[in-house]
Design an enzyme around this catalytic site. Structure first.
Site, PDB file in Angstrom:
ATOM      1  N   ASP A 165     -11.058   3.048   4.027  1.00 60.56           N
ATOM      2  CA  ASP A 165     -11.363   1.608   4.001  1.00 60.56           C
ATOM      3  C   ASP A 165     -12.879   1.373   3.972  1.00 60.56           C
ATOM      4  O   ASP A 165     -13.330   0.258   3.718  1.00 60.56           O
ATOM      5  CB  ASP A 165     -10.791   0.931   5.257  1.00 60.56           C
ATOM      6  N   GLN A 187      -4.413  -1.212   9.698  1.00 62.20           N
ATOM      7  CA  GLN A 187      -4.324  -2.561   9.134  1.00 62.20           C
ATOM      8  C   GLN A 187      -4.886  -3.593  10.114  1.00 62.20           C
ATOM      9  O   GLN A 187      -4.487  -3.637  11.275  1.00 62.20           O
ATOM     10  CB  GLN A 187      -2.851  -2.875   8.799  1.00 62.20           C
ATOM     11  N   LYS A 193       0.850  -1.205   0.000  1.00 63.17           N
ATOM     12  CA  LYS A 193       0.000   0.000   0.000  1.00 63.17           C
ATOM     13  C   LYS A 193       0.879   1.246   0.000  1.00 63.17           C
ATOM     14  O   LYS A 193       0.636   2.209  -0.722  1.00 63.17           O
ATOM     15  CB  LYS A 193      -0.920  -0.008   1.228  1.00 63.17           C
TER      16      LYS A 193
END
Ligand code: NAD
Length: 298
Positions: free
Chosen positions: A122, A99, A55
């Site tokens: 997200d 994460q 990422k």
């Protein structure tokens, strides 16, 4: 029988990343704004380390301002929350990603819900989930994996899925449920199957679109699949595989690619399918967040 088309997620993701890079350069040149992505990783989970590295690399290659906060596995919840609050109020940051999975002692809900909905790239905040469910996606963030799947489906079939039957296997909050909402919004007739579904092959047999998000290697077989169906494989399973004549650990999906490929119209491979698209969608969400913050998008 003709072989199914292999949907090249890696190539599609590269194209998307290229156009994001161009738009990022324009945003900087015309408005002096650089999209900023902050990634928070807690602990040393090896798979998470790889995802975060990918990422970060992609964010940098898009020309983003990219920051990573790596916290120890025993980080305290108040310290994690304090970091999120600080990132929420940092004008250089447009997207915040924590994460997952988190170490057991941390409360995943509390932490993901602490991210400002306007920086929740997200798409896990309840505000964004609610907007997606209500079909109000103009300023909502859609979770990256289902958003990437949707692009691949619409590239194959078209934007309007009227009259199409879609079966999503898996009902998680990050993949299955948002996937079902997106398909419904595009007018598909949607069935969500899960671990308690009876006769899963019979359910899948009616589907023009199959999205498998389970976490069981090679579960979906050719004799489940309607001829010509578009099959999207979200699963990532670590299994022993023959690679270059040797037994090695490798990745495989939830769909038996070679078998299903004899029946389906198009299938995504693992690796090289949904995974790369997920990362590109994260970049797309971050760029969009920067544009929304500047009042440049409706
Ligand atoms: P999850 O464990 O939260 O959910 C799995 C779902 O599968 C559950 O809803 C469960 O009901 C269903 N299920 C389990 N056994 C079943 C069975 N026998 N028949 C039918 N349904 C069954 O997982 P998740 O987070 O949704 O992820 C699913 C898979 O996708 C995993 O392999 C994960 O690694 C992968 N994944 C990939 C990406 C990507 O970017 N490619 C992103 C997220 C998740």
């Amino acid at each position: 029988m003709t072989a199914a088309k292999r949907i090249d997620g890696k190539a599609k993701a590269a194209q998307l990343t290229e156009s994001i890079t161009r738009e990022t350069a324009t945003l900087l040149a015309e408005h002096g704004i650089k999209p900023g992505l902050a990634v928070v990783i807690i602990g040393k989970d090896p798979a998470s380390q790889v995802y975060v590295r990918n990422k970060r690399r992609t964010a940098e290659s898009c020309g983003f301002h990219s920051v990573q906060h790596s916290l120890d596995a025993d980080a305290l919840q108040p310290d994690v929350l304090a970091l999120i609050h600080q990132l929420n109020s940092d004008d250089a940051i447009h997207g915040i990603l924590v994460q997952l999975p988190l170490p057991e002692h941390l409360d995943e809900q509390l932490i993901t819900q602490a991210i400002s909905p306007s920086k929740d790239v997200d798409g896990f905040h309840f505000i964004n989930i609610g907007k997606l469910t209500a079909g109000l996606t103009a300023d909502a963030f859609v979770p990256c994996t289902p958003a990437g799947c949707m692009l691949m489906i619409q590239d194959e079939i078209g934007n309007d899925l009227s009259g199409k039957n879609a079966v999503v296997i898996g009902r998680s909050n990050i993949v299955g449920k948002p996937m079902a909402s997106l398909l419904l919004q595009a007018n598909a007739t949607v069935t969500v199957a899960h671990s308690r579904t009876k006769n899963l092959p019979g359910v899948v047999a009616a589907a023009d679109i199959v999205v498998a998000a389970v976490g069981r290697p090679d579960m979906v077989k050719a004799d489940w699949v309607k001829p010509g169906a578009v099959v999207i494989d979200v699963g990532i399973n670590r299994v022993e595989k023959m690679i270059d004549g040797e037994k090695k650990m490798g990745l495989t999906g939830d769909v038996d690619f070679d078998d299903v490929g004899t029946v389906a119209g198009a299938v995504t491979p693992v690796p090289g399918g949904v995974g790369p698209m997920t990362i590109s969608m994260l970049m797309a969400n971050t760029l969009r967040s920067a544009r929304l913050a500047a009042g440049l998008e409706a």
